[in-house]
Design a protein around this motif. Structure first.
Motif, PDB file in Angstrom:
ATOM      1  N   VAL A 199      -3.902   3.448  -0.963  1.00  0.00           N
ATOM      2  CA  VAL A 199      -4.158   3.039  -2.173  1.00  0.00           C
ATOM      3  C   VAL A 199      -3.287   1.726  -2.333  1.00  0.00           C
ATOM      4  O   VAL A 199      -2.370   1.309  -1.695  1.00  0.00           O
ATOM      5  CB  VAL A 199      -3.966   3.845  -3.429  1.00  0.00           C
ATOM      6  CG1 VAL A 199      -5.027   4.998  -3.172  1.00  0.00           C
ATOM      7  CG2 VAL A 199      -2.350   3.995  -3.616  1.00  0.00           C
ATOM      8  N   ARG A 200      -3.666   0.676  -3.268  1.00  0.00           N
ATOM      9  CA  ARG A 200      -2.925  -0.510  -3.270  1.00  0.00           C
ATOM     10  C   ARG A 200      -1.879  -0.177  -4.533  1.00  0.00           C
ATOM     11  O   ARG A 200      -1.997   0.685  -5.196  1.00  0.00           O
ATOM     12  CB  ARG A 200      -3.839  -1.655  -3.927  1.00  0.00           C
ATOM     13  CG  ARG A 200      -4.904  -2.123  -2.851  1.00  0.00           C
ATOM     14  CD  ARG A 200      -5.876  -3.205  -3.589  1.00  0.00           C
ATOM     15  NE  ARG A 200      -6.770  -2.611  -4.506  1.00  0.00           N
ATOM     16  CZ  ARG A 200      -7.396  -3.414  -5.313  1.00  0.00           C
ATOM     17  NH1 ARG A 200      -7.242  -4.727  -5.270  1.00  0.00           N
ATOM     18  NH2 ARG A 200      -8.269  -2.758  -6.049  1.00  0.00           N
ATOM     19  N   HIS A 242      -7.828   1.282  -7.215  1.00  0.00           N
ATOM     20  CA  HIS A 242      -6.820   1.205  -6.208  1.00  0.00           C
ATOM     21  C   HIS A 242      -7.136   1.701  -4.809  1.00  0.00           C
ATOM     22  O   HIS A 242      -6.234   1.617  -3.909  1.00  0.00           O
ATOM     23  CB  HIS A 242      -5.399   1.774  -6.560  1.00  0.00           C
ATOM     24  CG  HIS A 242      -5.372   3.209  -6.613  1.00  0.00           C
ATOM     25  ND1 HIS A 242      -4.385   3.798  -6.677  1.00  0.00           N
ATOM     26  CD2 HIS A 242      -6.610   4.265  -6.793  1.00  0.00           C
ATOM     27  CE1 HIS A 242      -4.314   5.251  -6.925  1.00  0.00           C
ATOM     28  NE2 HIS A 242      -5.725   5.357  -6.715  1.00  0.00           N
ATOM     29  N   HIS A 273       0.803  -1.049   0.082  1.00  0.00           N
ATOM     30  CA  HIS A 273      -0.160   0.027   0.125  1.00  0.00           C
ATOM     31  C   HIS A 273       0.799   1.331  -0.235  1.00  0.00           C
ATOM     32  O   HIS A 273       1.858   1.143   0.281  1.00  0.00           O
ATOM     33  CB  HIS A 273      -0.917  -0.010   1.071  1.00  0.00           C
ATOM     34  CG  HIS A 273      -1.829  -1.092   1.302  1.00  0.00           C
ATOM     35  ND1 HIS A 273      -1.361  -2.203   1.932  1.00  0.00           N
ATOM     36  CD2 HIS A 273      -3.036  -1.330   0.553  1.00  0.00           C
ATOM     37  CE1 HIS A 273      -2.551  -3.006   1.858  1.00  0.00           C
ATOM     38  NE2 HIS A 273      -3.545  -2.530   1.093  1.00  0.00           N
ATOM     39  N   VAL A 314      -8.337   2.261  -1.154  1.00  0.00           N
ATOM     40  CA  VAL A 314      -8.474   1.386   0.062  1.00  0.00           C
ATOM     41  C   VAL A 314      -9.435   1.949   0.959  1.00  0.00           C
ATOM     42  O   VAL A 314     -10.498   1.499   1.500  1.00  0.00           O
ATOM     43  CB  VAL A 314      -7.234   0.820   0.553  1.00  0.00           C
ATOM     44  CG1 VAL A 314      -7.756  -0.288   1.764  1.00  0.00           C
ATOM     45  CG2 VAL A 314      -6.497  -0.173  -0.528  1.00  0.00           C
ATOM     46  N   THR A 315      -8.919   3.350   1.366  1.00  0.00           N
ATOM     47  CA  THR A 315      -9.615   4.062   2.320  1.00  0.00           C
ATOM     48  C   THR A 315      -9.294   5.619   2.100  1.00  0.00           C
ATOM     49  O   THR A 315      -8.254   5.944   1.740  1.00  0.00           O
ATOM     50  CB  THR A 315      -9.312   3.708   3.774  1.00  0.00           C
ATOM     51  OG1 THR A 315     -10.146   4.336   4.923  1.00  0.00           O
ATOM     52  CG2 THR A 315      -8.019   3.700   3.839  1.00  0.00           C
TER      53      THR A 315
END
Length: 293
Positions: free
Chosen positions: A92-93, A69, A24, A71-72
């Protein structure tokens, strides 16, 4: 802006990227403003939050078009969260980014208009005669470009994009980009906004092409008010164009250091970014995390 105690990987004109762990990244979107590839000394308050908020909105709207991408939007527990970070971060990933910019044009403007005036073509592809500046194209077109480490990106043909990214990936990138533009343009039209063109960043995550980085923001797109759009001229954009016009009027040589931005230019630029968010989303910007009433 508060320093982030993580390994710093890169900084662009607007974003700072940090490594969160082996899978990440942490994106921090600043209030920095660039024009003519020069970063202004004065930030535009809340610009980073507008870009983050709009990207989040569009990723929701486009979730059926392609994965992404994100995530939060929460600041990780391992990172101090003073108020200047809230509302401007994305976890993000990691992705293997394509070596091309995925641009979609629905209207004839910018560098495409400049090329059309010279050769009646766009990215080397012939267009019908008699088109006017800012006129809607017969259909949206995928017009890729290179990713320049420094200076300006270079417009390329789809065949050249295939050479850079591989034919299969370039074809899938074109499909995703056109589908994302089509859905976004239809939603924006319902709210009185024309998306003249936009730039997507795509990358591979677990073998699938995903939408990455910012998506359909005033920094990556040309937004026009449908009520004032008239083919044959350049409509005002919900972005930095008024700032660019002001700088052009100074006779500045477009080299550092930039001129000092007066308060009214800073304020008017902020208002245009905020208006773009509120009109496109139908949500009050004052409710976004970190925005002061």
């Amino acid at each position: 802006m508060t320093a982030v105690p993580l390994p710093h990987l890169a900084s662009g004109k607007v974003r700072d990227i940090y490594e969160l762990d082996d899978k990440h990244l942490l994106f921090v979107t600043s209030d920095r403003m660039s024009a003519f590839d020069v970063v202004m000394a004065e930030p535009i308050p809340d610009k980073g939050r507008v870009l983050t908020a709009l990207t989040s909105f569009w990723l929701e709207q486009l979730s059926e078009v392609a994965p992404n991408h994100l995530v939060t939007l929460e600041v990780p527990a391992s990172v101090p969260a003073p108020s200047d970070l809230v509302g401007r971060v994305m976890v993000v990933r990691k992705a293997e980014m394509l070596p091309i910019e995925c641009i979609v044009r629905g209207y004839l403007s910018g560098s495409a208009w400049a090329e059309y005036r010279k050769s009646q073509s766009m990215h080397g592809t012939p267009l019908p005669a008699g088109l006017r500046q800012s006129e809607r194209l017969p259909e949206a077109v995928f017009t890729p470009s290179t990713k320049a480490a420094e200076g300006h990106d270079v417009n390329i043909s789809f065949e050249e994009a295939c050479d850079l990214a591989g034919a299969d990936l370039a074809t899938e990138a074109r499909r995703i980009s056109l589908a994302a533009y089509s859905r976004a343009a239809a939603l924006a039209a319902e709210r009185g906004i024309i998306i003249a063109d936009t730039k997507f960043e795509l990358g591979l995550i677990d073998g699938r092409l995903c939408l990455c980085d910012e998506v359909l923001t005033p920094d990556s797109s040309r937004f026009w008010d449908a009520a004032t759009h008239r083919p044959g001229s350049t409509p005002p954009s919900f972005d930095k164009q008024p700032l660019r016009d002001w700088l052009e009027g100074l006779g500045w040589d477009k080299k550092p250091p930039p001129p000092r931005l007066p308060d009214d230019i800073v304020d008017s630029t902020r208002r245009r970014y905020v208006e773009a968010y509120e009109r496109l989303t139908g949500r009050p910007f004052s409710e976004w995390p970190g925005v002061k009433a």
